[in-house]
Motif scaffolding. Sequence first.
Motif, PDB file in Angstrom:
ATOM      1  N   ASP A  40      -1.458   5.478   4.490  1.00  0.00           N
ATOM      2  CA  ASP A  40      -1.834   4.107   4.126  1.00  0.00           C
ATOM      3  C   ASP A  40      -1.511   3.135   5.257  1.00  0.00           C
ATOM      4  OD1 ASP A  40       0.880   2.480   3.081  1.00  0.00           O
ATOM      5  OD2 ASP A  40       0.994   4.632   2.790  1.00  0.00           O
ATOM      6  N   THR A  69       2.891  -1.860   4.244  1.00  0.00           N
ATOM      7  CA  THR A  69       2.560  -0.439   4.081  1.00  0.00           C
ATOM      8  C   THR A  69       3.842   0.385   4.002  1.00  0.00           C
ATOM      9  OG1 THR A  69       2.478   0.166   6.429  1.00  0.00           O
ATOM     10  CG2 THR A  69       0.512  -0.884   5.493  1.00  0.00           C
ATOM     11  N   SER A  91       0.844  -1.198   0.000  1.00  0.00           N
ATOM     12  CA  SER A  91       0.000   0.000   0.000  1.00  0.00           C
ATOM     13  C   SER A  91       0.873   1.238   0.000  1.00  0.00           C
ATOM     14  CB  SER A  91      -0.932   0.008   1.216  1.00  0.00           C
ATOM     15  OG  SER A  91      -0.197   0.182   2.425  1.00  0.00           O
ATOM     16  N   SER A 127       0.222   5.689  -0.022  1.00  0.00           N
ATOM     17  CA  SER A 127      -0.654   6.861  -0.125  1.00  0.00           C
ATOM     18  C   SER A 127       0.028   8.047  -0.775  1.00  0.00           C
ATOM     19  CB  SER A 127      -1.177   7.252   1.263  1.00  0.00           C
ATOM     20  OG  SER A 127      -0.119   7.355   2.203  1.00  0.00           O
TER      21      SER A 127
END
Length: 372
Positions: A93, A88, A9, A11
Motif C-alpha cells: 500500500d 501508509t 492505507s 494492504s
Amino acid sequence: MKPLRILHSESSNGWGGQEHRTFKEMLALRERGHDLELVCVPHARLGERLAGEGFTVHHVAMRSGADLSAVCAMRKILKHGRFDVLNTHSGRDSLLGGAAARVARTPLIARTRHLALAITSRATYTWLPHKVVAVSDWVRRYLVSEGVPQRDVVTIYTGIVRQPPVSRSTLRAELGLGDEAVIAGTVAILREKKGHADLIRVAGPLIEQRPNLHFVFAGDGPLFSEIEASVRAQGLASHIHFLGLRRDIPNVLAGFDLFVLPTYQEALGTSFIEAMAAGLPVIGTAVDGVPEVIEDGVNGLLVPAHDDRALAGALLHLIDSPDERRRMGNEGSRITRSRFSVDTMADEMIEFYRSSLAERGAMKRAGVHPHA
C-alpha cells in the motif's frame, strides 16, 4: 483549528500489533474531532473492525506492487476526499498509495514503520513519502542508516488503552492453581523469534528448584502444536500451561506474578507495555526497541538474547523477591500512564501531521521542493 482529513492505507489482511496500533490511533484521532477513513484490501480484518466502529472503509484489491488499477482507484479516493494526509503502513500500500498520492498531489504522505525487519524497498521510505513515523528510536536509527534523511523521521511510541483493573483473575481457578503458585506468564504469538523455546529450555531446571513455579503461555501461532508437544514429551505439562488465543487478556495478565518474553526481534514490544500497565514486572531481552520499554532494574530486567543462564537468573531473582516484583510493577504502571498511553500517541501524531504540513507549506512558499 480546522480538523484534519486523514486517509490510512493497509494492504495486510491480518491482525497484529501493526493493525492494532492503526485501529487505536484512528479511534483516538476521531475522538479529537478529525476525519479519518481507511483504504484496504477486501476482507482485511482492520477494515472489518473499523467499519464496525462507523468509519468509512474503501476496498481496493492491491494485487501487486505494480497494480496500476489500484493506483487509479486510490488516486480517485484521495482526490474525491480532499485528504490532507495519506498515512501508509505496509509495503504494497506504500508503493501504490504513495504513487497515487503523488499524482493526486496530496499535501502530506507519511509512512509508519512498525517492524524490526530489514526494509525491502527504500523508495517507500525515501522517494514516495514526505515523512516517516518510527515506532521506536531503534527503528528510527535503522531507517536513517538505510538512507532515510534524519530530518524526515520521527519516533512516536505505540500507546495502549489502559484497562480497568481486574479485581480478581479467574486464571488460577481455571488452571487449578492456588495463591502459593508463582506464575511467570507470556502473551505472544508462538513463533520462533518470540523465544518460547528458550523459556522452555530453562523451565525444567527452575521448576525442579522451585516446585511452586508455573509458566503460562497465552497465544496461538505456527509453532503452537510443536511447542506444546515438546512440553508434554519433557514431562512439564503440569507446570507449563497453554491457553491458546484469548480475548480476556486483562484477566489473564491479572493472574500472573511476572511477565517474561525472551524475544529475538522486537521493534518496540507492545506486549511488555500491556503487562506493565497491568502492574507486572517484566523480563525481556536487550534487542532492538525493547530497552526503550524496559529500564533494567527499574520496571523489569533485561537479559541478552539466547542467554539461558541470564534468563534463568532473572527469573529466579523475581520469583524469590515479591517485594521487588511489587516495586517494579508499580514503576512500570506509572511509566505507561504517560510515555506509552494512547492519548500521548494521538497528541504526538496530530502535532506531527500539523508540523509536517506547515513545513511543506512553508517550503513551497519559499520555492523549495524536496520530495515534491
